[in-house]
Motif scaffolding. Structure first.
Motif, PDB file in Angstrom:
ATOM      1  N   GLN A  91      -1.456   6.058   2.859  1.00 38.15           N
ATOM      2  CA  GLN A  91      -2.621   5.369   3.009  1.00 38.15           C
ATOM      3  C   GLN A  91      -2.568   4.395   4.317  1.00 38.15           C
ATOM      4  O   GLN A  91      -3.290   4.460   5.303  1.00 38.15           O
ATOM      5  CB  GLN A  91      -2.904   4.372   2.051  1.00 38.15           C
ATOM      6  N   ASP A 137      -2.853   7.088   7.106  1.00 35.58           N
ATOM      7  CA  ASP A 137      -4.042   7.513   6.950  1.00 35.58           C
ATOM      8  C   ASP A 137      -4.840   6.260   8.152  1.00 35.58           C
ATOM      9  O   ASP A 137      -5.723   6.717   8.837  1.00 35.58           O
ATOM     10  CB  ASP A 137      -4.757   7.736   5.943  1.00 35.58           C
ATOM     11  N   LEU A 150       0.795  -1.250  -0.238  1.00 32.37           N
ATOM     12  CA  LEU A 150      -0.203  -0.074  -0.050  1.00 32.37           C
ATOM     13  C   LEU A 150       0.895   1.339   0.006  1.00 32.37           C
ATOM     14  O   LEU A 150       2.029   1.177   0.662  1.00 32.37           O
ATOM     15  CB  LEU A 150      -0.722  -0.056   1.233  1.00 32.37           C
TER      16      LEU A 150
END
Length: 80
Positions: free
Chosen positions: A6, A9, A2
């Motif tokens: 992300q 987050d 990923l």
């Protein structure tokens, strides 16, 4: 795999490291992060690796028992 942003987050916790061999043959240690996903109605625990790219990559282990269809003409990808 990923994008690092992300992982940040989602506040995925660091879970360890994994060794990887890059295209140039060099070996690196990459941090892994714990993640829980819903995969076709089944909850699966995964270890994800961060990258600096913009697109996530799906490990082939998740595809076992499924069919992957790619249409280069339309740009559609389906997993059944």
């Amino acid at each position: 795999m990923l994008p690092q942003q992300q992982i940040h987050d989602l506040a995925l916790p660091h879970s360890g490291t994994v060794k990887a061999i890059l295209a140039d043959g060099s070996e690196v240690a990459l941090k892994t992060h714990a993640c829980l996903i819903d995969w076709f109605g089944e909850e699966r625990y995964l270890e994800v690796v961060a990258n600096n790219g913009e697109y996530p990559l799906l490990g082939v282990g998740l595809l076992v028992g499924h069919d992957l269809h790619i249409s280069y003409r339309s740009g559609n990808i389906t997993i059944e």
